[in-house]
Structures are given as structure tokens and as C-alpha cells.
Design a protein around this motif. Sequence first.
Motif: not given
Length: 194
Positions: A6-14, A109-119, A158-167
Motif C-alpha cells: 500500500p502507498a499514499t500520495a503526499y498530496v491530493a493534487e498533482r 503525487s505526480g513527481i517523476p522518478v529517476i531510478i537505477s536498474e537494480p530496482s 509529461r512524466m508528472s502527468e503520467s505518474a499521477f494518472e498511472n502510479a
Amino acid sequence: LSIPNPATAYVAERVRAEENETFMYIGRLSREKGADLAFDAARQSKIPMTFVGEGELFYGDTPKCANITFAGFCNRDQLTAYAKSARAVIVPGRWREPYGLVVAEAALSGIPVIISEPSSLASKVHELKFGEVFDPFQEDALLNLVRKWREDHALIKRMSESAFENASAICSTQDSWAQSFIDLMRERVRAAQA
């Protein structure tokens, strides 16, 4: 069977990440978590960067950089305040993480992520188009990404909107998580009684 945490957004709006400048690292300040990689990328690129967390790195003789803030341990309200001004969250671990709550909370929350391959969530971040993946063992890979992300506002939006819509595809709500376990137990009981 896999039941996403389970996870919860930091904020309700993007979070309007494209209007923000500050990159964030959230977690234990350790080498296996890649905190030093995030620090080096911020130092070299001069991006504003906030580190939320505690750990064995960055104490005592840590170089002082005007663009880098160490917030230490933060409660949820403090973390939310930092998240509202975030352009991106960097998750640069050198080792495989079994999940990645930071990724889910940021993306919700609509915040894009830079993530490493091992994750374990790297492929989902790429597939759902709310971030980019880098090799933590390739020199300058993270540095090049943060330089690009600092300048490309359209990409961040674009990534922020995609995060907010698809996370929600990578996590459960508290209620759905609990219900999934209840359903699983009922199924096992029925199977045992058959």
C-alpha cells in the motif's frame, strides 16, 4: 500471487513538477542506497537537491554545497512540504530493492522518478512513462539525466502527468491491500475444506 504494497500520495493534487527546480533523495543515506551517487550528481550539475533521511554518509567532513540541503529525518508533514516543491525524486540504489515505497508515493503525487536498474520497480517506471532508468555503475549516467531533466520542462510535465494518472498500477490502497489478504485467506480456507 503478488499483492502490491500500500502507498499514499503526499498530496491530493498533482505536484506541478515542471514548475519546480529541486530534486529529492528520500531514504537512508548509505552507499548501497546510492546516496553518494545522488550527492555527486547534484554537486557536479549544481541542481538544487534535498536529502531527506539519515545514515552513515554525509556527516562531519561532508563538503558543503550551497545547492544541497540535508533535511535529516522528516515527519510526514515535513516530507509533504518538500514534495510539493520537487521536480523529481532520485532512487539511485546499487542493490536490488524488493519494492520501493518512495517510488510509489512520489509517482502517486505526480513527481517523476529517476531510478537505477537494480530496482524491482525500474521496468514499471519505464513502462508507465513516469521516469527514466539509469545504470548506477556507469560513470556520469545519473549526472547526464539530471542535467537533461533540469532543462526539459515539457518532458517533466509529461512524466508528472503520467505518474499521477498511472502510479496506482504499482501499489495498493490501504483498503485494497487488506481486502486482498482477506480474499486470499478465504480462498485458502475454502481449498483446505474441499
